[in-house]
Design a protein around this motif. Structure first.
Motif, PDB file in Angstrom:
ATOM      1  N   VAL A 153       0.843  -1.192   0.000  1.00 36.83           N
ATOM      2  CA  VAL A 153       0.000   0.000   0.000  1.00 36.83           C
ATOM      3  C   VAL A 153       0.877   1.240   0.000  1.00 36.83           C
ATOM      4  O   VAL A 153       1.798   1.354   0.814  1.00 36.83           O
ATOM      5  CB  VAL A 153      -0.920   0.036   1.250  1.00 36.83           C
ATOM      6  N   HIS A 154       0.638   2.133  -0.934  1.00 36.32           N
ATOM      7  CA  HIS A 154       1.193   3.475  -0.808  1.00 36.32           C
ATOM      8  C   HIS A 154       0.224   4.444  -1.472  1.00 36.32           C
ATOM      9  O   HIS A 154      -0.540   4.076  -2.365  1.00 36.32           O
ATOM     10  CB  HIS A 154       2.615   3.591  -1.374  1.00 36.32           C
ATOM     11  N   GLU A 155       0.261   5.675  -1.012  1.00 37.48           N
ATOM     12  CA  GLU A 155      -0.769   6.641  -1.380  1.00 37.48           C
ATOM     13  C   GLU A 155      -0.245   7.802  -2.224  1.00 37.48           C
ATOM     14  O   GLU A 155      -0.977   8.745  -2.483  1.00 37.48           O
ATOM     15  CB  GLU A 155      -1.410   7.220  -0.102  1.00 37.48           C
ATOM     16  N   HIS A 156       1.000   7.737  -2.655  1.00 35.78           N
ATOM     17  CA  HIS A 156       1.583   8.872  -3.359  1.00 35.78           C
ATOM     18  C   HIS A 156       1.939   8.497  -4.798  1.00 35.78           C
ATOM     19  O   HIS A 156       1.943   7.321  -5.157  1.00 35.78           O
ATOM     20  CB  HIS A 156       2.836   9.361  -2.633  1.00 35.78           C
ATOM     21  N   THR A 157       2.243   9.501  -5.588  1.00 38.04           N
ATOM     22  CA  THR A 157       2.712   9.308  -6.956  1.00 38.04           C
ATOM     23  C   THR A 157       4.172   9.737  -7.016  1.00 38.04           C
ATOM     24  O   THR A 157       4.506  10.830  -6.566  1.00 38.04           O
ATOM     25  CB  THR A 157       1.878  10.146  -7.945  1.00 38.04           C
ATOM     26  N   ALA A 158       5.021   8.851  -7.527  1.00 36.98           N
ATOM     27  CA  ALA A 158       6.452   9.155  -7.493  1.00 36.98           C
ATOM     28  C   ALA A 158       7.214   8.329  -8.512  1.00 36.98           C
ATOM     29  O   ALA A 158       6.790   7.235  -8.896  1.00 36.98           O
ATOM     30  CB  ALA A 158       7.015   8.887  -6.102  1.00 36.98           C
ATOM     31  N   ALA A 159       8.359   8.851  -8.943  1.00 39.30           N
ATOM     32  CA  ALA A 159       9.330   8.103  -9.724  1.00 39.30           C
ATOM     33  C   ALA A 159      10.368   7.560  -8.748  1.00 39.30           C
ATOM     34  O   ALA A 159      10.858   8.285  -7.886  1.00 39.30           O
ATOM     35  CB  ALA A 159       9.989   9.004 -10.762  1.00 39.30           C
ATOM     36  N   HIS A 160      10.696   6.290  -8.879  1.00 41.78           N
ATOM     37  CA  HIS A 160      11.618   5.650  -7.955  1.00 41.78           C
ATOM     38  C   HIS A 160      13.006   5.477  -8.570  1.00 41.78           C
ATOM     39  O   HIS A 160      13.166   5.503  -9.795  1.00 41.78           O
ATOM     40  CB  HIS A 160      11.062   4.282  -7.536  1.00 41.78           C
ATOM     41  N   ARG A 161      13.995   5.284  -7.721  1.00 42.49           N
ATOM     42  CA  ARG A 161      15.377   5.186  -8.184  1.00 42.49           C
ATOM     43  C   ARG A 161      15.645   3.928  -9.002  1.00 42.49           C
ATOM     44  O   ARG A 161      16.639   3.853  -9.721  1.00 42.49           O
ATOM     45  CB  ARG A 161      16.328   5.242  -6.983  1.00 42.49           C
ATOM     46  N   ASP A 162      14.770   2.915  -8.883  1.00 46.53           N
ATOM     47  CA  ASP A 162      14.959   1.699  -9.682  1.00 46.53           C
ATOM     48  C   ASP A 162      14.436   1.859 -11.109  1.00 46.53           C
ATOM     49  O   ASP A 162      14.423   0.917 -11.886  1.00 46.53           O
ATOM     50  CB  ASP A 162      14.278   0.502  -9.010  1.00 46.53           C
ATOM     51  N   GLY A 163      14.010   3.066 -11.467  1.00 51.70           N
ATOM     52  CA  GLY A 163      13.540   3.317 -12.814  1.00 51.70           C
ATOM     53  C   GLY A 163      12.048   3.194 -12.988  1.00 51.70           C
ATOM     54  O   GLY A 163      11.515   3.419 -14.077  1.00 51.70           O
ATOM     55  N   SER A 164      11.323   2.861 -11.920  1.00 51.03           N
ATOM     56  CA  SER A 164       9.879   2.688 -12.022  1.00 51.03           C
ATOM     57  C   SER A 164       9.146   3.980 -11.688  1.00 51.03           C
ATOM     58  O   SER A 164       9.708   4.914 -11.124  1.00 51.03           O
ATOM     59  CB  SER A 164       9.416   1.569 -11.077  1.00 51.03           C
ATOM     60  N   PHE A 165       7.875   3.994 -12.049  1.00 56.92           N
ATOM     61  CA  PHE A 165       6.982   5.102 -11.731  1.00 56.92           C
ATOM     62  C   PHE A 165       5.714   4.506 -11.147  1.00 56.92           C
ATOM     63  O   PHE A 165       5.218   3.493 -11.643  1.00 56.92           O
ATOM     64  CB  PHE A 165       6.652   5.904 -12.996  1.00 56.92           C
ATOM     65  N   ALA A 166       5.192   5.110 -10.087  1.00 56.14           N
ATOM     66  CA  ALA A 166       4.010   4.539  -9.450  1.00 56.14           C
ATOM     67  C   ALA A 166       3.082   5.620  -8.946  1.00 56.14           C
ATOM     68  O   ALA A 166       3.517   6.660  -8.443  1.00 56.14           O
ATOM     69  CB  ALA A 166       4.420   3.633  -8.288  1.00 56.14           C
ATOM     70  N   SER A 167       1.792   5.382  -9.085  1.00 57.38           N
ATOM     71  CA  SER A 167       0.770   6.160  -8.408  1.00 57.38           C
ATOM     72  C   SER A 167       0.147   5.238  -7.347  1.00 57.38           C
ATOM     73  O   SER A 167       0.554   4.080  -7.235  1.00 57.38           O
ATOM     74  CB  SER A 167      -0.254   6.697  -9.413  1.00 57.38           C
ATOM     75  N   PRO A 168      -0.803   5.701  -6.556  1.00 61.04           N
ATOM     76  CA  PRO A 168      -1.284   4.902  -5.414  1.00 61.04           C
ATOM     77  C   PRO A 168      -1.682   3.471  -5.768  1.00 61.04           C
ATOM     78  O   PRO A 168      -2.159   3.194  -6.881  1.00 61.04           O
ATOM     79  CB  PRO A 168      -2.477   5.717  -4.915  1.00 61.04           C
ATOM     80  N   VAL A 169      -1.474   2.587  -4.806  1.00 59.85           N
ATOM     81  CA  VAL A 169      -1.768   1.164  -4.989  1.00 59.85           C
ATOM     82  C   VAL A 169      -2.224   0.554  -3.683  1.00 59.85           C
ATOM     83  O   VAL A 169      -1.728   0.920  -2.607  1.00 59.85           O
ATOM     84  CB  VAL A 169      -0.523   0.429  -5.536  1.00 59.85           C
ATOM     85  N   HIS A 170      -3.163  -0.381  -3.768  1.00 57.76           N
ATOM     86  CA  HIS A 170      -3.617  -1.186  -2.636  1.00 57.76           C
ATOM     87  C   HIS A 170      -3.770  -2.623  -3.128  1.00 57.76           C
ATOM     88  O   HIS A 170      -4.664  -2.914  -3.929  1.00 57.76           O
ATOM     89  CB  HIS A 170      -4.972  -0.700  -2.099  1.00 57.76           C
ATOM     90  N   CYS A 171      -2.898  -3.501  -2.704  1.00 67.28           N
ATOM     91  CA  CYS A 171      -3.023  -4.920  -3.035  1.00 67.28           C
ATOM     92  C   CYS A 171      -2.161  -5.695  -2.043  1.00 67.28           C
ATOM     93  O   CYS A 171      -1.778  -5.167  -0.996  1.00 67.28           O
ATOM     94  CB  CYS A 171      -2.624  -5.201  -4.485  1.00 67.28           C
ATOM     95  N   GLY A 172      -1.859  -6.928  -2.338  1.00 62.43           N
ATOM     96  CA  GLY A 172      -1.001  -7.709  -1.468  1.00 62.43           C
ATOM     97  C   GLY A 172      -0.146  -8.653  -2.290  1.00 62.43           C
ATOM     98  O   GLY A 172      -0.491  -8.986  -3.431  1.00 62.43           O
ATOM     99  N   PHE A 173       0.987  -9.078  -1.718  1.00 60.44           N
ATOM    100  CA  PHE A 173       1.873 -10.010  -2.402  1.00 60.44           C
ATOM    101  C   PHE A 173       2.035 -11.273  -1.564  1.00 60.44           C
ATOM    102  O   PHE A 173       2.301 -11.211  -0.354  1.00 60.44           O
ATOM    103  CB  PHE A 173       3.236  -9.375  -2.656  1.00 60.44           C
ATOM    104  N   ILE A 174       1.874 -12.400  -2.220  1.00 57.88           N
ATOM    105  CA  ILE A 174       2.076 -13.699  -1.589  1.00 57.88           C
ATOM    106  C   ILE A 174       3.395 -14.267  -2.104  1.00 57.88           C
ATOM    107  O   ILE A 174       3.586 -14.357  -3.326  1.00 57.88           O
ATOM    108  CB  ILE A 174       0.923 -14.658  -1.932  1.00 57.88           C
ATOM    109  N   PRO A 175       4.322 -14.617  -1.223  1.00 54.34           N
ATOM    110  CA  PRO A 175       5.612 -15.140  -1.700  1.00 54.34           C
ATOM    111  C   PRO A 175       5.430 -16.442  -2.465  1.00 54.34           C
ATOM    112  O   PRO A 175       4.487 -17.197  -2.204  1.00 54.34           O
ATOM    113  CB  PRO A 175       6.408 -15.357  -0.407  1.00 54.34           C
TER     114      PRO A 175
END
Length: 211
Positions: A51-73
């Motif tokens: 979960v994150h609520e902001h919009t940002a460009a990340h240092r790994d080269g990705s870009f993201a706006s808000p997201v709500h989900c989950g990850f199962i290993p």
């Protein structure tokens, strides 16, 4: 020196660079698909919220706006698939990328109301492979006209059209379910998103990297 293989790959590579996506058929036997579904459902209690609520460009080269989900290993079935030689060779042929190597996989869990805003994956994930484990999982949004767009441009898109844009230049991509095929897409290169879902959904994702 044998030059046949590189020449044969050129049409696939050109198509991949133009569209950023391909359906790769015949790589998931029914028993393996069933095992993936059972494994994912059996590991739901291991989910980690994403979960994150902001919009940002990340240092790994990705870009993201808000997201709500989950990850199962990944469990043993998914780990075996992510490093399966047949799948890897088929992906290399389908994309025309000869040095593609696996990075691993996970299961994405969407509960009712979960979503992913417009984003691009890490540049380390040259090819993302996805398979729906839930039959009614909605298609994800897809913006082919923004192929290779810089983060500043993606920020403008979110500001102008929102996290789930619609209209000209925006479309959708469905993920295969139970037919033996997988969806390969350049998630690092083409922005995509998923509107809020109305029921629980599961999606397998695997990442592959071009050395």
């Amino acid at each position: 020196m044998d030059t046949a293989a590189p020449v044969d790959r050129l049409p696939a590579r050109a198509a991949w660079e133009e569209t950023g996506t391909a359906i790769v058929p015949g790589v998931l036997e029914p028993d393996r698909f069933k095992a993936l579904v059972e494994e994912a459902h059996g590991r739901i209690d291991l989910v980690t919220p994403h979960v994150h609520e902001h919009t940002a460009a990340h240092r790994d080269g990705s870009f993201a706006s808000p997201v709500h989900c989950g990850f199962i290993p990944p469990g043993p079935v998914l780990e075996t698939l992510a490093y399966d030689k047949t799948l890897l060779m088929t992906l290399r042929e389908a994309t025309g990328i000869p040095r593609l190597i696996p990075r691993g996989g996970a299961v994405v869990l969407y509960k009712e109301g979960d979503f992913q805003g417009l984003h691009v994956d890490s540049v380390k994930s040259t090819v993302t492979v996805a398979v729906a484990l839930t039959e009614d999982l909605p298609p994800m949004g897809w913006a082919p006209d923004l192929l290779g767009a810089f983060p500043d441009r993606l920020g403008e898109v979110v500001a102008e059209h929102g996290m789930f844009p619609e209209g000209e230049g925006f479309t959708t991509l469905a993920h295969p379910y139970g037919d033996g095929s997988v969806r390969a897409f350049a998630g690092y290169h083409v922005p995509h998103w998923r509107r809020p879902v109305t029921s629980t959904g599961l999606l397998v994702t695997m990442s592959f990297m071009d050395l």
